[in-house]
Design an enzyme around this catalytic site. Structure first.
Site, PDB file in Angstrom:
ATOM      1  N   SER A 139     -37.978 -24.333 -73.360  1.00 20.70           N
ATOM      2  CA  SER A 139     -36.666 -24.732 -73.885  1.00 20.70           C
ATOM      3  C   SER A 139     -36.258 -23.750 -74.975  1.00 20.70           C
ATOM      4  O   SER A 139     -37.096 -23.004 -75.494  1.00 20.70           O
ATOM      5  CB  SER A 139     -36.804 -26.143 -74.482  1.00 20.70           C
ATOM      6  OG  SER A 139     -35.750 -26.445 -75.356  1.00 20.70           O
ATOM      7  N   TYR A 144     -40.076 -33.222 -79.261  1.00 21.08           N
ATOM      8  CA  TYR A 144     -39.623 -32.329 -78.184  1.00 21.08           C
ATOM      9  C   TYR A 144     -39.833 -30.875 -78.600  1.00 21.08           C
ATOM     10  O   TYR A 144     -40.326 -30.054 -77.825  1.00 21.08           O
ATOM     11  CB  TYR A 144     -38.149 -32.616 -77.884  1.00 21.08           C
ATOM     12  CG  TYR A 144     -37.600 -31.869 -76.693  1.00 21.08           C
ATOM     13  CD1 TYR A 144     -37.806 -32.339 -75.402  1.00 21.08           C
ATOM     14  CD2 TYR A 144     -36.879 -30.693 -76.865  1.00 21.08           C
ATOM     15  CE1 TYR A 144     -37.302 -31.653 -74.304  1.00 21.08           C
ATOM     16  CE2 TYR A 144     -36.373 -30.003 -75.780  1.00 21.08           C
ATOM     17  CZ  TYR A 144     -36.586 -30.483 -74.503  1.00 21.08           C
ATOM     18  OH  TYR A 144     -36.088 -29.787 -73.423  1.00 21.08           O
TER      19      TYR A 144
HETATM   20  P1  NAI Z   1     -33.732 -34.872 -66.208  1.00 22.32           P
HETATM   21  O1  NAI Z   1     -33.907 -36.070 -67.090  1.00 22.32           O
HETATM   22  O2  NAI Z   1     -32.549 -34.803 -65.294  1.00 22.32           O
HETATM   23  O3  NAI Z   1     -35.046 -34.659 -65.340  1.00 22.32           O
HETATM   24  C1  NAI Z   1     -36.313 -34.910 -65.860  1.00 22.32           C
HETATM   25  C2  NAI Z   1     -37.263 -35.095 -64.714  1.00 22.32           C
HETATM   26  O4  NAI Z   1     -38.570 -35.354 -65.274  1.00 22.32           O
HETATM   27  C3  NAI Z   1     -36.917 -36.289 -63.828  1.00 22.32           C
HETATM   28  O5  NAI Z   1     -37.092 -35.931 -62.468  1.00 22.32           O
HETATM   29  C4  NAI Z   1     -37.949 -37.345 -64.201  1.00 22.32           C
HETATM   30  O6  NAI Z   1     -38.307 -38.184 -63.115  1.00 22.32           O
HETATM   31  C5  NAI Z   1     -39.115 -36.466 -64.618  1.00 22.32           C
HETATM   32  N1  NAI Z   1     -40.029 -37.170 -65.517  1.00 22.32           N
HETATM   33  C6  NAI Z   1     -39.741 -37.793 -66.685  1.00 22.32           C
HETATM   34  N2  NAI Z   1     -40.858 -38.376 -67.187  1.00 22.32           N
HETATM   35  C7  NAI Z   1     -41.865 -38.087 -66.323  1.00 22.32           C
HETATM   36  C8  NAI Z   1     -43.238 -38.399 -66.264  1.00 22.32           C
HETATM   37  N3  NAI Z   1     -43.851 -39.158 -67.209  1.00 22.32           N
HETATM   38  N4  NAI Z   1     -43.963 -37.944 -65.227  1.00 22.32           N
HETATM   39  C9  NAI Z   1     -43.386 -37.217 -64.263  1.00 22.32           C
HETATM   40  N5  NAI Z   1     -42.089 -36.896 -64.222  1.00 22.32           N
HETATM   41  C10 NAI Z   1     -41.335 -37.330 -65.265  1.00 22.32           C
HETATM   42  O7  NAI Z   1     -33.724 -33.620 -67.199  1.00 22.32           O
HETATM   43  P2  NAI Z   1     -33.341 -32.089 -66.961  1.00 22.32           P
HETATM   44  O8  NAI Z   1     -32.183 -31.777 -67.825  1.00 22.32           O
HETATM   45  O9  NAI Z   1     -33.282 -31.740 -65.541  1.00 22.32           O
HETATM   46  O10 NAI Z   1     -34.636 -31.384 -67.620  1.00 22.32           O
HETATM   47  C11 NAI Z   1     -35.714 -30.908 -66.825  1.00 22.32           C
HETATM   48  C12 NAI Z   1     -36.616 -30.045 -67.702  1.00 22.32           C
HETATM   49  O11 NAI Z   1     -35.868 -28.985 -68.259  1.00 22.32           O
HETATM   50  C13 NAI Z   1     -37.244 -30.814 -68.857  1.00 22.32           C
HETATM   51  O12 NAI Z   1     -38.555 -30.334 -69.065  1.00 22.32           O
HETATM   52  C14 NAI Z   1     -36.342 -30.433 -70.012  1.00 22.32           C
HETATM   53  O13 NAI Z   1     -37.040 -30.525 -71.236  1.00 22.32           O
HETATM   54  C15 NAI Z   1     -36.019 -28.998 -69.664  1.00 22.32           C
HETATM   55  N6  NAI Z   1     -34.805 -28.481 -70.296  1.00 22.32           N
HETATM   56  C16 NAI Z   1     -33.541 -28.977 -70.017  1.00 22.32           C
HETATM   57  C17 NAI Z   1     -32.414 -28.397 -70.594  1.00 22.32           C
HETATM   58  C18 NAI Z   1     -31.012 -28.857 -70.274  1.00 22.32           C
HETATM   59  O14 NAI Z   1     -30.056 -28.315 -70.858  1.00 22.32           O
HETATM   60  N7  NAI Z   1     -30.799 -29.819 -69.377  1.00 22.32           N
HETATM   61  C19 NAI Z   1     -32.531 -27.280 -71.527  1.00 22.32           C
HETATM   62  C20 NAI Z   1     -33.896 -26.837 -71.736  1.00 22.32           C
HETATM   63  C21 NAI Z   1     -34.971 -27.414 -71.133  1.00 22.32           C
END
Ligand code: NAI
Length: 233
Positions: free
Chosen positions: A125, A138
């Site tokens: 991130s 985080y």
């Molecule tokens: P999101 O909330 O749409 O997706 C998160 C995913 O992680 C979901 O599929 C969920 O089922 C899974 N998840 C959550 N807890 C879990 C667990 N205990 N075990 C297994 N799976 C689990 O979020 P998004 O935005 O797609 O983020 C995905 C990754 O990208 C994360 O690691 C986030 O920190 C990172 N990220 C996102 C940014 C953004 O702007 N959206 C920016 C920088 C990093």
């Protein structure tokens, strides 16, 4: 056919990664923790969606035991508890998913990846580099993901496994829709990002695909921003 395992692959950035890999001829297993998301994600040719909680050691071991060949592990599962992360229980939960969960997946998949000469890409991130005042857990977890990436890269190079990370900037997903819908916060994101737009999940997917490809055959231990220049200014 090469096989990739994408945690957090049932929605958001992870789903973008899955779509890019499928379009490039990979077979993909995508996992998510929320049964609704997993069932909505629907299986397709060369795509299997599974429930997996990366904090569940037995569940991770059982899923990995079913896999016959693995060429890539993409650790995209992640959570934040904005505003609650000064509470120690919340802090530990975020670390357990984002950092310990990533480590658990990496160690569980080590032998399969060593066998195939495969690669890992972790999702870090901007808060791998900057401090987020409302999200200390985080921030700590994503800083840890960056450093873990380097340690594993150094240790597993001898096994033929490359380990890298991508650090997304502002990416438009369900998670960030609320910010995009708010004109003031949307403007803050756009004005702070030199390329003047939100990233798409597929922007992250394409960078990951590059890191998995033979073109990145001498690249390991890196954390590559995918941020439209956000971290450059
Ligand atoms: P999101 O909330 O749409 O997706 C998160 C995913 O992680 C979901 O599929 C969920 O089922 C899974 N998840 C959550 N807890 C879990 C667990 N205990 N075990 C297994 N799976 C689990 O979020 P998004 O935005 O797609 O983020 C995905 C990754 O990208 C994360 O690691 C986030 O920190 C990172 N990220 C996102 C940014 C953004 O702007 N959206 C920016 C920088 C990093």
């Amino acid at each position: 056919m090469k096989h990739a395992l994408v945690t957090g692959g049932t929605r958001g950035i992870g789903r973008g990664v899955v779509d890019v890999l499928l379009s490039q001829g990979w077979r993909v297993t995508a996992t998510g923790v929320n049964p609704d998301h997993v069932s909505k994600a629907r299986d397709a040719d060369y795509l299997t969606n599974r429930i997996l909680d990366v904090t569940d050691g037995a569940g991770v071991a059982a899923l990995v035991a079913e896999i016959d060949r693995l060429d890539a592990l993409i650790n995209c599962a992640g959570i934040t508890k904005r505003g609650q992360e000064y509470d120690i229980d919340a802090f530990e939960q975020v670390i357990a998913v984002n950092l310990t969960g990533t480590m658990r997946m990496c160690t569980a998949c080590h032998d399969l990846l060593a066998e195939s000469g495969g690669a890992i890409v972790n999702v870090a991130s901007m808060l791998t580099f900057f401090g987020g005042p409302l999200v200390p857990a985080y921030t700590a977890s994503k800083g840890g993901v960056g450093q873990l990436t380097k340690a594993l890269a150094a240790h597993w190079a001898k096994d033929g496994i490359r380990v890298n990370a991508v650090a997304p900037g502002w990416i438009h997903t369900d998670l960030t829709q609320v910010l995009k819908d708010d004109p003031v916060r949307n403007d803050t994101v756009l004005s702070r990002t030199p390329m003047g737009r939100w990233g798409d999940p597929e922007d992250v997917g394409r960078a990951i695909s590059l890191l998995l490809s033979p073109d990145a055959g001498f690249v390991t231990g890196t954390v590559i921003p995918v941020d439209g220049g956000y971290s450059a200014v």
